[in-house]
Write a protein that holds these residues in place. Sequence first.
Motif, short mmCIF file in Angstrom:
data_model
loop_
_atom_site.label_atom_id
_atom_site.label_comp_id
_atom_site.label_asym_id
_atom_site.label_seq_id
_atom_site.Cartn_x
_atom_site.Cartn_y
_atom_site.Cartn_z
N THR A 123 20.74 4.16 -3.94
CA THR A 123 19.29 4.00 -4.00
C THR A 123 18.65 4.62 -2.76
OG1 THR A 123 19.62 1.94 -5.20
CG2 THR A 123 17.46 2.28 -4.28
N ALA A 124 17.46 5.19 -2.94
CA ALA A 124 16.79 5.84 -1.81
C ALA A 124 15.28 5.63 -1.91
CB ALA A 124 17.09 7.33 -1.80
N MET A 125 14.62 5.72 -0.78
CA MET A 125 13.17 5.73 -0.75
C MET A 125 12.73 7.19 -0.69
SD MET A 125 10.41 4.21 1.95
CE MET A 125 10.43 2.54 1.33
N ILE A 126 11.84 7.56 -1.58
CA ILE A 126 11.27 8.90 -1.60
C ILE A 126 9.87 8.80 -1.02
CG2 ILE A 126 10.63 10.87 -3.04
CD1 ILE A 126 12.68 9.77 -5.11
N PRO A 156 0.83 -1.22 0.00
CA PRO A 156 0.00 0.00 0.00
C PRO A 156 0.87 1.27 0.00
CG PRO A 156 -0.85 -1.61 1.56
CD PRO A 156 0.48 -2.14 1.08
N GLY A 157 0.57 2.17 -0.92
CA GLY A 157 1.30 3.44 -1.03
C GLY A 157 2.43 3.41 -2.04
N LEU A 158 2.84 2.22 -2.48
CA LEU A 158 3.94 2.12 -3.44
C LEU A 158 3.49 2.65 -4.80
CD1 LEU A 158 6.77 1.18 -4.34
CD2 LEU A 158 5.73 -1.08 -4.78
N LEU A 159 4.22 3.60 -5.32
CA LEU A 159 3.92 4.15 -6.64
C LEU A 159 4.61 3.31 -7.70
CD1 LEU A 159 4.32 7.94 -5.78
CD2 LEU A 159 2.22 6.57 -5.87
N SER A 160 3.93 3.11 -8.80
CA SER A 160 4.48 2.24 -9.84
C SER A 160 5.00 3.01 -11.05
CB SER A 160 3.42 1.24 -10.30
OG SER A 160 2.28 1.93 -10.79
N SER A 161 4.84 4.33 -11.05
CA SER A 161 5.37 5.11 -12.17
C SER A 161 5.67 6.53 -11.68
CB SER A 161 4.37 5.18 -13.32
OG SER A 161 3.28 6.03 -12.99
N SER A 220 13.92 4.71 -5.51
CA SER A 220 14.56 5.31 -6.67
C SER A 220 16.02 4.92 -6.79
CB SER A 220 14.46 6.83 -6.55
OG SER A 220 15.21 7.45 -7.56
N PRO A 221 16.45 4.72 -8.04
CA PRO A 221 17.88 4.52 -8.25
C PRO A 221 18.63 5.82 -7.96
CG PRO A 221 16.74 4.71 -10.34
CD PRO A 221 15.69 4.71 -9.27
N PRO A 222 19.94 5.78 -7.92
CA PRO A 222 20.69 7.00 -7.62
C PRO A 222 20.48 8.07 -8.69
CG PRO A 222 22.16 5.18 -8.20
CD PRO A 222 20.78 4.63 -8.15
N VAL A 223 20.62 9.31 -8.26
CA VAL A 223 20.56 10.42 -9.20
C VAL A 223 21.75 10.25 -10.15
CG1 VAL A 223 20.75 12.93 -9.46
CG2 VAL A 223 19.43 11.96 -7.57
N THR A 224 21.49 10.30 -11.43
CA THR A 224 22.55 10.04 -12.40
C THR A 224 23.28 11.33 -12.75
OG1 THR A 224 23.07 9.10 -14.54
CG2 THR A 224 20.98 10.22 -14.38
N ILE A 225 24.57 11.21 -12.91
CA ILE A 225 25.36 12.36 -13.34
C ILE A 225 26.17 12.02 -14.59
CG2 ILE A 225 25.46 13.55 -11.13
CD1 ILE A 225 28.21 12.26 -10.67
N GLU A 226 25.78 10.94 -15.26
CA GLU A 226 26.44 10.58 -16.51
C GLU A 226 26.00 11.57 -17.59
OE1 GLU A 226 28.77 8.27 -17.08
OE2 GLU A 226 28.74 7.89 -14.92
N PRO A 227 26.95 12.18 -18.29
CA PRO A 227 26.59 13.16 -19.31
C PRO A 227 25.57 12.64 -20.33
CG PRO A 227 28.93 13.26 -18.90
CD PRO A 227 28.40 12.08 -18.12
N ARG A 228 25.69 11.38 -20.73
CA ARG A 228 24.75 10.81 -21.70
C ARG A 228 23.33 10.88 -21.16
NH1 ARG A 228 26.26 5.50 -21.31
NH2 ARG A 228 24.67 5.25 -19.76
N ASP A 229 23.16 10.50 -19.88
CA ASP A 229 21.84 10.51 -19.27
C ASP A 229 21.35 11.94 -19.02
OD1 ASP A 229 21.87 7.72 -19.24
OD2 ASP A 229 22.76 7.65 -17.25
#
Length: 138
Positions: free
Chosen positions: A47-50, A21-26, A60-69
């Motif tokens: 990884t973190a829970m928001i 309950p409460g888990l968002l899927s998108s 959530s996966p980590p905030v990405t800092i890859e230039p491509r992303d």
Amino acid sequence: MSIEAKWKANQDKAAYLKKFPGLLSSWEQTVGQTVEHVVPLTSDTGTAMIVFSNATFAVSPPVTIEPRDLKAGLSAGRAILEAKLPEAFAEYDRLALLDQEAGRKARMENILGAITNNLEQIPELKDHIRTLVQTWDS
């Protein structure tokens, strides 16, 4: 407890976690919500829970800092962000043009270098280049 019972118990637990309950899927479900907490998970993955103010949450996966992303993200979000960050996008566009021009010049230097380095070993190369240039001029 048998192996089958343990396996079934683990499957049941995993299925419940996926519909907790409460888990968002998108990410679309987070639009307009207020972030109340960001809880880093104990792993070193970033990884973190928001947790949102209405008690919904996402992992959530980590905030990405890859230039491509980042480039892909800025392209996708440009219509939303550019009005608020016009100078940042103008600078990015300037740097992107410089990069594009530098790439073009580097390719030209590579081609000219390859021609120069191969003229002695391939004497007919001059004739092929002359013919090629003549087809452009006509």
